[in-house]
Design a protein around this motif. Sequence first.
Motif, PDB file in Angstrom:
ATOM      1  N   UNK A 170       0.838  -1.204   0.000  1.00  8.37           N
ATOM      2  CA  UNK A 170       0.000   0.000   0.000  1.00  8.37           C
ATOM      3  C   UNK A 170       0.869   1.250   0.000  1.00  8.37           C
ATOM      4  N   UNK A 171       1.941   1.228   0.786  1.00  9.59           N
ATOM      5  CA  UNK A 171       2.850   2.375   0.817  1.00  9.59           C
ATOM      6  C   UNK A 171       3.436   2.637  -0.570  1.00  9.59           C
ATOM      7  N   UNK A 172       3.727   1.568  -1.298  1.00 10.47           N
ATOM      8  CA  UNK A 172       4.245   1.730  -2.661  1.00 10.47           C
ATOM      9  C   UNK A 172       3.224   2.422  -3.558  1.00 10.47           C
ATOM     10  N   UNK A 173       1.950   2.109  -3.354  1.00 10.37           N
ATOM     11  CA  UNK A 173       0.889   2.767  -4.126  1.00 10.37           C
ATOM     12  C   UNK A 173       0.822   4.249  -3.769  1.00 10.37           C
ATOM     13  N   UNK A 174       0.921   4.560  -2.482  1.00  8.81           N
ATOM     14  CA  UNK A 174       0.926   5.960  -2.050  1.00  8.81           C
ATOM     15  C   UNK A 174       2.135   6.688  -2.631  1.00  8.81           C
ATOM     16  N   UNK A 175       3.265   6.045  -2.547  1.00  9.76           N
ATOM     17  CA  UNK A 175       4.523   6.612  -3.033  1.00  9.76           C
ATOM     18  C   UNK A 175       4.461   6.912  -4.536  1.00  9.76           C
ATOM     19  N   UNK A 176       3.893   5.989  -5.313  1.00  5.82           N
ATOM     20  CA  UNK A 176       3.838   6.156  -6.765  1.00  5.82           C
ATOM     21  C   UNK A 176       2.862   7.242  -7.186  1.00  5.82           C
ATOM     22  N   UNK A 177       1.900   7.577  -6.309  1.00  3.34           N
ATOM     23  CA  UNK A 177       0.869   8.559  -6.651  1.00  3.34           C
ATOM     24  C   UNK A 177       0.997   9.852  -5.861  1.00  3.34           C
ATOM     25  N   UNK A 178       2.115  10.019  -5.186  1.00  4.22           N
ATOM     26  CA  UNK A 178       2.381  11.184  -4.347  1.00  4.22           C
ATOM     27  C   UNK A 178       2.559  12.439  -5.198  1.00  4.22           C
ATOM     28  N   UNK A 179       1.939  13.518  -4.807  1.00  2.82           N
ATOM     29  CA  UNK A 179       2.070  14.777  -5.537  1.00  2.82           C
ATOM     30  C   UNK A 179       3.519  15.232  -5.605  1.00  2.82           C
ATOM     31  N   UNK A 180       4.323  14.823  -4.615  1.00  3.29           N
ATOM     32  CA  UNK A 180       5.743  15.202  -4.564  1.00  3.29           C
ATOM     33  C   UNK A 180       6.663  14.053  -4.966  1.00  3.29           C
ATOM     34  N   UNK A 181       6.181  13.111  -5.778  1.00  4.90           N
ATOM     35  CA  UNK A 181       6.982  11.915  -6.054  1.00  4.90           C
ATOM     36  C   UNK A 181       8.299  12.239  -6.774  1.00  4.90           C
ATOM     37  N   UNK A 182       8.364  13.352  -7.491  1.00  2.82           N
ATOM     38  CA  UNK A 182       9.612  13.707  -8.174  1.00  2.82           C
ATOM     39  C   UNK A 182      10.709  14.058  -7.177  1.00  2.82           C
TER      40      UNK A 182
END
Length: 435
Positions: free
Chosen positions: A244-256
Motif C-alpha cells: 500500500x505504501x508503494x501505491x501511495x509513493x507512486x501517486x504522491x504529488x511530490x513523487x519527483x
Amino acid sequence: MKKTKLLSILTTVVLTVSLLAGCGSKTGDSTSSKESSGKAVKITFLNSKGEIATQLEDAAKAFTKENPNITVDVVQAAAGESPFQKVSSMYASGNAPSLSMLDPNDMGKFSDKFLDLSSEKWVKDASTGSLDAAKTDGKVMGFPLSIEGYGLIYNKAVLDKVSVDPASIKTTKDLEAAFQKIQAAGVAPIVLSPMDWSLGAHFLPMVYTDQSKDAGSADKFTADIKAGKVDLASNALFNGIMTTFDVLKANNIDKASPLAGTYEKAPEYLGTGKAAFWFMGNWAWPQIKEFDQANGQYGFIPVPVSNNADDYGNSQIYAGPAKFIGVDSKNNDADQQAAAKKFLEWMVYSDAGQDFLVNKSSLVPAFSNIKLEITDPLGKSVKQYVENKKAIAPMTTLPGDHWAQLGGSMQKYLDGKSDKAALASDIQNYWKNVK
C-alpha cells in the motif's frame, strides 16, 4: 503525536487565572479538588500541544472569571521540544509543573511523581479505553485531553467529480483503482508527507498494531522481533502494508522529490483540490480549513493493509488519546494539587471548559458526558469510527526514539534509497537493540 515540530511557537505563554483552591497542609493523593482554603495559590501548567496555545489562553480567561484566587502560569513547550525532556528537566531542577501535558508513551515514566487520580469525578465519564495508557498498577495517573485519529483524509468534492465513493475503497486494489481515476482527471491522488514523525510514529506502527486485534498483540509482536522470532521480510502484514505504501509513493504529488514535501504545503494541496487524499490526522483541520474550497466535505478512510476486505485493519482507522495531563505529587503542595485537579474538572463539566475543548480547539473530547456537537468534519469522522468500534488504538509503548530512527529508515525507502528488504532489516535491528 509530534505535532509540536510543526509549529513555530517559541515563546512562553504566561496566563494568570484564578480559582478556589483546595485546603490541606501536606502533599499526597488524599487531596480533594472540592476542598477549599480560599487563599491565593499559584500553579503551573506545561502545554505541549502548541496548536491550541491561543485557545488555551482564552480558556484561562474564562476560567479566571469563575474561579478567582489562583494564579496559573502556562508554560509552552518550544516547537520540536520533547515534552518528556522538558518535564524531566523541570523535575531535575526541583520546579516541576503542577500539570504536565505528555504523550501517552511517556505517562508511565512519571508514575512515581504523579498523583493517583482514580477517585476524580471525570474518571467515571471517561470514554471506554481512553484511560488505559495512563494506568499504572490499576491507578489512573493521567487525564485524557482528547481523542485524535489518523488515516487517509479525503476531499469529498474531488472524489465526487471523478465518481469515487470513499466507502467503496476497502482494499489496496480498490485504492489503486481510485487513484487511477483521480490521476486521469488531472488531480494528484495523494499527499504523502515525508516527516519522520509521520512515517515513524504513525504509518510504520501499523505493522505492529494490525497483526491481531487481541489486546497486547503489538507489544508481543515487537518483543518477538527483539527475540529474533520474526522474519519481517516474510511477514504477510508487513508486505501488505508496504505494498500500500508503494501505491501511495507512486501517486504522491511530490513523487519527483519526495523528501521536499512539507507539512505546511499539504493542507493547501488538499483544501484547494490539487490532491484528493492526505495521510494525516484530524489535528490538521485548522490548517486545511484555511484553504478549504470543498465546503467542509472531508473525512477519513482506513489505510488498506491487504486485498482481502475482511482482514483486520482494512476497515479501521487509528484513534486514541493523544495527550495526557498528569498532576505532580512531589514539588507541589496540597493546595496546588487541589487547584490543578479543579482545572481538570472545569474542562469536563463547565460550559466554558467544554466550549474550549470542542468549539474553540476542535478537539474530540474523551468524555461521554460532553454532548456538544463536533462541527469539525475530521473530528466528526473520528468520532464516528470510535462509536462504531472501527478504531485501532495507537501503540503507546513505542520507545522515545522510534519515530526518529525508523522514521529515517522510512524516509530512505520513500526516497528510493533503500528497498523493502533493507527496511525490514532496519526495523529488526532497531528492535534487537532496544533496551
